[in-house]
Scaffold this motif. Structure first.
Motif, PDB file in Angstrom:
ATOM      1  N   ARG A 120       0.842  -1.185   0.000  1.00 23.86           N
ATOM      2  CA  ARG A 120       0.000   0.000   0.000  1.00 23.86           C
ATOM      3  C   ARG A 120       0.885   1.245   0.000  1.00 23.86           C
ATOM      4  N   GLN A 121       0.382   2.325  -0.598  1.00 24.30           N
ATOM      5  CA  GLN A 121       1.190   3.539  -0.710  1.00 24.30           C
ATOM      6  C   GLN A 121       1.589   4.074   0.664  1.00 24.30           C
ATOM      7  N   ARG A 122       0.643   4.058   1.601  1.00 26.96           N
ATOM      8  CA  ARG A 122       0.937   4.552   2.954  1.00 26.96           C
ATOM      9  C   ARG A 122       2.057   3.749   3.598  1.00 26.96           C
ATOM     10  N   SER A 123       2.021   2.443   3.371  1.00 26.72           N
ATOM     11  CA  SER A 123       3.036   1.561   3.933  1.00 26.72           C
ATOM     12  C   SER A 123       4.392   1.805   3.282  1.00 26.72           C
ATOM     13  N   ARG A 124       4.408   1.995   1.959  1.00 27.96           N
ATOM     14  CA  ARG A 124       5.665   2.277   1.255  1.00 27.96           C
ATOM     15  C   ARG A 124       6.304   3.564   1.745  1.00 27.96           C
ATOM     16  N   GLU A 125       5.498   4.595   1.866  1.00 24.07           N
ATOM     17  CA  GLU A 125       6.020   5.893   2.294  1.00 24.07           C
ATOM     18  C   GLU A 125       6.576   5.823   3.713  1.00 24.07           C
ATOM     19  N   ILE A 144      10.930   5.869   7.647  1.00 22.64           N
ATOM     20  CA  ILE A 144      11.437   5.324   8.905  1.00 22.64           C
ATOM     21  C   ILE A 144      12.787   4.643   8.705  1.00 22.64           C
ATOM     22  N   THR A 145      12.949   3.965   7.570  1.00 19.97           N
ATOM     23  CA  THR A 145      14.244   3.336   7.281  1.00 19.97           C
ATOM     24  C   THR A 145      15.338   4.386   7.156  1.00 19.97           C
ATOM     25  N   GLU A 146      15.042   5.480   6.485  1.00 16.64           N
ATOM     26  CA  GLU A 146      16.046   6.534   6.314  1.00 16.64           C
ATOM     27  C   GLU A 146      16.380   7.201   7.637  1.00 16.64           C
ATOM     28  N   GLN A 147      15.360   7.422   8.444  1.00 19.73           N
ATOM     29  CA  GLN A 147      15.551   8.096   9.732  1.00 19.73           C
ATOM     30  C   GLN A 147      16.396   7.259  10.695  1.00 19.73           C
ATOM     31  N   ASN A 148      16.278   5.935  10.609  1.00 26.23           N
ATOM     32  CA  ASN A 148      16.965   5.044  11.554  1.00 26.23           C
ATOM     33  C   ASN A 148      17.974   4.130  10.865  1.00 26.23           C
ATOM     34  N   PHE A 149      18.502   4.585   9.719  1.00 28.23           N
ATOM     35  CA  PHE A 149      19.295   3.693   8.888  1.00 28.23           C
ATOM     36  C   PHE A 149      20.549   3.172   9.590  1.00 28.23           C
ATOM     37  N   ALA A 150      21.237   4.011  10.333  1.00 26.26           N
ATOM     38  CA  ALA A 150      22.482   3.575  10.977  1.00 26.26           C
ATOM     39  C   ALA A 150      22.225   2.409  11.925  1.00 26.26           C
ATOM     40  N   GLN A 151      21.184   2.511  12.739  1.00 25.58           N
ATOM     41  CA  GLN A 151      20.872   1.440  13.689  1.00 25.58           C
ATOM     42  C   GLN A 151      20.380   0.192  12.966  1.00 25.58           C
ATOM     43  N   GLU A 189      27.531  -9.174   3.427  1.00 28.28           N
ATOM     44  CA  GLU A 189      28.230  -8.550   2.305  1.00 28.28           C
ATOM     45  C   GLU A 189      27.339  -7.587   1.515  1.00 28.28           C
ATOM     46  N   MET A 190      26.192  -7.242   2.064  1.00 31.76           N
ATOM     47  CA  MET A 190      25.272  -6.358   1.347  1.00 31.76           C
ATOM     48  C   MET A 190      25.782  -4.921   1.308  1.00 31.76           C
ATOM     49  N   SER A 191      25.487  -4.228   0.231  1.00 31.12           N
ATOM     50  CA  SER A 191      25.799  -2.805   0.116  1.00 31.12           C
ATOM     51  C   SER A 191      24.769  -2.002   0.898  1.00 31.12           C
ATOM     52  N   PRO A 192      25.043  -0.728   1.200  1.00 32.48           N
ATOM     53  CA  PRO A 192      24.054   0.107   1.894  1.00 32.48           C
ATOM     54  C   PRO A 192      22.709   0.164   1.178  1.00 32.48           C
ATOM     55  N   ASP A 193      22.729   0.243  -0.152  1.00 30.04           N
ATOM     56  CA  ASP A 193      21.464   0.293  -0.892  1.00 30.04           C
ATOM     57  C   ASP A 193      20.685  -1.009  -0.750  1.00 30.04           C
ATOM     58  N   GLN A 194      21.387  -2.134  -0.738  1.00 24.15           N
ATOM     59  CA  GLN A 194      20.709  -3.420  -0.568  1.00 24.15           C
ATOM     60  C   GLN A 194      20.121  -3.546   0.839  1.00 24.15           C
ATOM     61  N   ILE A 195      20.873  -3.067   1.833  1.00 23.24           N
ATOM     62  CA  ILE A 195      20.378  -3.064   3.214  1.00 23.24           C
ATOM     63  C   ILE A 195      19.132  -2.198   3.318  1.00 23.24           C
ATOM     64  N   ARG A 196      19.170  -1.044   2.680  1.00 23.96           N
ATOM     65  CA  ARG A 196      18.032  -0.109   2.716  1.00 23.96           C
ATOM     66  C   ARG A 196      16.779  -0.758   2.118  1.00 23.96           C
ATOM     67  N   LEU A 244      11.121  -5.479   4.772  1.00 17.88           N
ATOM     68  CA  LEU A 244      10.785  -6.041   6.080  1.00 17.88           C
ATOM     69  C   LEU A 244       9.700  -5.208   6.762  1.00 17.88           C
ATOM     70  N   PHE A 245       9.855  -3.898   6.692  1.00 17.07           N
ATOM     71  CA  PHE A 245       8.862  -3.008   7.300  1.00 17.07           C
ATOM     72  C   PHE A 245       7.488  -3.259   6.675  1.00 17.07           C
ATOM     73  N   VAL A 246       7.451  -3.344   5.351  1.00 16.11           N
ATOM     74  CA  VAL A 246       6.186  -3.568   4.642  1.00 16.11           C
ATOM     75  C   VAL A 246       5.570  -4.904   5.062  1.00 16.11           C
ATOM     76  N   LYS A 247       6.414  -5.932   5.210  1.00 20.22           N
ATOM     77  CA  LYS A 247       5.922  -7.262   5.639  1.00 20.22           C
ATOM     78  C   LYS A 247       5.224  -7.161   6.987  1.00 20.22           C
ATOM     79  N   PHE A 248       5.886  -6.511   7.945  1.00 15.98           N
ATOM     80  CA  PHE A 248       5.323  -6.437   9.291  1.00 15.98           C
ATOM     81  C   PHE A 248       4.148  -5.459   9.366  1.00 15.98           C
TER      82      PHE A 248
END
Length: 462
Positions: free
Chosen positions: A64-69, A74-81, A94-101, A107-111
Motif C-alpha cells: 500500500r502507498q501509505r506503507s511504502r512511504e 522510517i528506514t532513512e531516519q533510523n538507517f544507521a541502527q 556482504e550487502m551494500s548500503p542500498d541493498q540493506i536499505r 521487512l517493514f512492509v511485511k510487518f
C-alpha cells in the motif's frame, strides 16, 4: 474486545504454555515469531532468517502507498541502527548500503501488513530488538500506534525489566511500581557473573597447561613453531573453509597482540574503558549513536584533560567479528589510549582508575556497586542509579572524579529501581544464574506478567 497479540520469542518449553496461560480468556496470539520445543517454527521466514537464508518478502510495488512511504521514511531516519543490526545476519554480511536499505523497507512492509491484516493491538518482545528483523517489527508497530512491550533480563537474580519503547529503556517511566524485597549487596567491585564462569574455567585450564609446558621448553618452542607454520601456510583458512587469504581469527589475534602494550604504568591517572563484545545488544540496541564504540573512546579522549590516559581492555569473549584491521588502526590512533593485556584483572583496573567509562557495560554496575562513579554513553539499565554520569549531559570531569555516595544510598536506589522490574526469567540463558530454578513457578510469574500487560492494553483501547 479481545487483545490480539504478536509474540516475539518466549519459545523455551516452559514459556510457551506460560504465554498461552497469560492470554487465555482475554487475548489471543495471532502470530508467533520463534521456535517451539519440538523445533517446529511458528514463523518459517524468521527461522530461515536466523539460518542466514533469504526471507520471502513482498515487493515494495505491491505494498500500500501509505506503507511504502512509511517504510522509506522510517528506514532513512533510523538507517544507521538498522544497518548495524541487519549486518549481524550472514545473509546481510556482504550487502551494500542500498541493498540493506531495500531489505529494511521490505521487512517493514511485511510487518506493517501483518499488523494491519490481523488487527494487532499488542506486540510483546522477549528481549530488546537487536538482530535487525525484529527492529523493523518494532518500528512498524510504533508507526501504527500498536502498543509494544519490551522485556530485558537483568543480571540481578530472578528479575527482568520491561518498557513500552526503546527510548524509555533505562528510565522505565512506563512501568507501574511493584513490591520488591530490599536490595542488599556488598560494597565491592568483584561480581560472580554466571556467564563468565566458562571463561574462568578455560583460563584455569590454560594456566595449568602453561605451567606444565614451562617444564619442557623444547616442547613449548616446537608448539610455537608449528602454530606459526599453520598460520603462514593457510592451514586455519583451509580447515575453516574460509575464502579469504588469511584466516580472519588468526588476523584478529595478530592485530590484537600488536595493539596491546607490553608494559603499562598505572602511576599516571587513567579512566578504564573495557571494550564491549560485538555484535551485541549492549551497543546495537541501547548504545544509541555509539554502536561504533570507537567513537565513544575518541570523544572521551578529546574530552579528558591531557594528563589523563585511557586504559582499554579487549572483551574476553570477542572474536574477529566487528574487529577488522581498520578497527585496530583507529584504536591505536586515539591519543593517550593504552590497550592492556587481556589477562589484566578488570577489578584491579577498577580499583586503580579515576572512574570507569562504558557505553552500557556491566563494568558500570561493578563500578558503582563498589563505590566508584561511571561515565556512560548509552542507556544501561542502571542509568538512574547514584554515581552514574551520562556523556550527553556534558558533565564536568572534576565532578565525576570527586563524586561520593554512601552505600546505603546506593542500595536504597537499587531497591526503588527493582520496583520497576518483575520477578521471573524470560531469557532461558539466565536459568543458570539460579541454582534452585523452578520452571513451574517461573511459568506462573511470566503468565501473570503477560496477563497484566494484556489487561493494560484492553483498558487503553476500550
Amino acid at each position: 474486545m479481545n487483545c490480539r497479540a504478536v509474540i516475539y520469542g518466549f519459545h523455551a518449553p516452559e514459556l510457551v504454555p506460560a504465554v498461552r496461560a497469560g492470554l487465555q480468556g482475554i487475548g489471543e496470539v495471532v502470530h508467533w515469531i520463534g521456535v517451539n520445543r519440538d523445533g517446529q517454527s511458528f514463523d518459517e521466514d524468521i527461522v530461515a532468517w536466523h539460518l542466514g537464508e533469504q526471507l520471502s518478502l513482498p515487493s515494495l510495488e505491491s505494498a500500500r502507498q501509505r506503507s511504502r512511504e512509511a517504510a522509506k521514511a522510517i528506514t532513512e531516519q533510523n538507517f544507521a541502527q538498522i544497518a548495524d543490526q541487519l549486518k549481524r545476519n550472514p545473509f546481510c554480511a556482504e550487502m551494500s548500503p542500498d541493498q540493506i536499505r531495500l531489505l529494511a523497507q521490505r521487512l517493514f512492509v511485511k510487518f506493517d501488513a501483518l499488523l494491519s491484516d490481523k488487527q494487532v493491538n499488542l506486540v510483546i518482545f522477549q528481549n530488546l530488538p537487536h538482530e535487525g528483523f525484529e527492529l523493523l517489527l518494532y518500528f512498524a508497530a510504533r508507526n501504527r500506534r500498536v502498543r509494544t512491550v519490551l522485556c530485558y533480563q537483568s543480571i540481578l537474580p530472578n528479575r527482568f525489566f520491561h518498557c513500552e519503547s526503546l527510548d524509555d529503556f533505562g528510565f522505565f517511566r512506563s512501568c507501574e511500581l511493584e513490591p520488591a524485597e530490599p536490595f542488599v549487596i556488598e560494597r565491592q567491585f568483584e561480581k560472580r557473573l554466571f556467564y563468565m564462569k566458562d571463561l574462568e574455567s578455560k583460563s584455569a585450564v590454560s594456566s595449568a597447561n602453561t605451567s606444565t609446558t614451562t617444564r619442557h621448553p623444547m616442547k613449548q618452542r616446537w608448539r610455537r613453531l608449528v602454530t606459526k607454520l599453520k598460520q603462514k601456510t593457510g592451514y586455519y583458512r583451509l580447515r575453516c573453509k574460509q575464502p579469504m587469504a588469511v584466516d580472519p581469527q588468526v588476523e584478529y589475534e595478530s592485530n590484537l597482540q600488536n595493539a596491546i602494550i607490553k608494559t603499562a604504568s598505572i602511576n599516571a591517572p587513567f579512566v578504564y574503558f573495557p571494550l564491549h563484545l560485538q555484535p551485541e545488544l549492549t551497543t546495537s540496541a541501547i548504545g544509541d549513536e555509539y554502536s561504533d564504540q570507537l567513537r565513544a573512546i575518541e570523544e572521551l579522549a578529546n574530552w579528558l584533560p591531557s594528563s589523563v590516559a585511557i586504559f582499554a581492555k579487549e572483551n574476553p569473549k570477542q572474536t574477529h567479528r566487528w574487529r577488522d584491521t581498520e578497527f585496530f588502526r583507529r584504536l591505536q590512533k586515539i591519543p593517550r589510549l593504552k590497550l592492556v593485556p587481556t589477562e589484566t584483572s578488570t577489578y584491579q583496573l577498577l580499583r586503580d582508575c579515576l572512574y570507569a567509562a562504558t557505553i552500557t557495560g556491566t563494568v558500570g554496575w561493578e563500578s558503582i556497586s563498589g563505590g566508584k562513579p561511571v561515565l556512560v554513553f548509552g542507556r544501561p539499565w542502571y542509568l538512574t542509579l547514584p554515581g552514574v554520569f551520562h556523556f550527553r549531559d556534558q558533565p564536568v570531569f572534576e565532578n565525576i572524579v570527586n563524586c561520593k555516595f554512601s552505600h546505603a544510598e546506593f542500595c536504597n536506589a537499587v531497591s526503588e529501581l527493582l520496583r520497576k522490574s518483575r520477578p521471573g526469567i524470560v531469557d532461558i540463558n539466565y536459568r543458570r544464574s539460579l541454582p534452585d530454578f523452578d520452571p513451574e513457578a517461573n511459568s506462573r510469574a511470566i503468565a501473570e506478567f503477560l496477563r497484566c500487560q494484556v489487561a493494560k492494553t484492553l483498558a487503553l483501547i476500550e
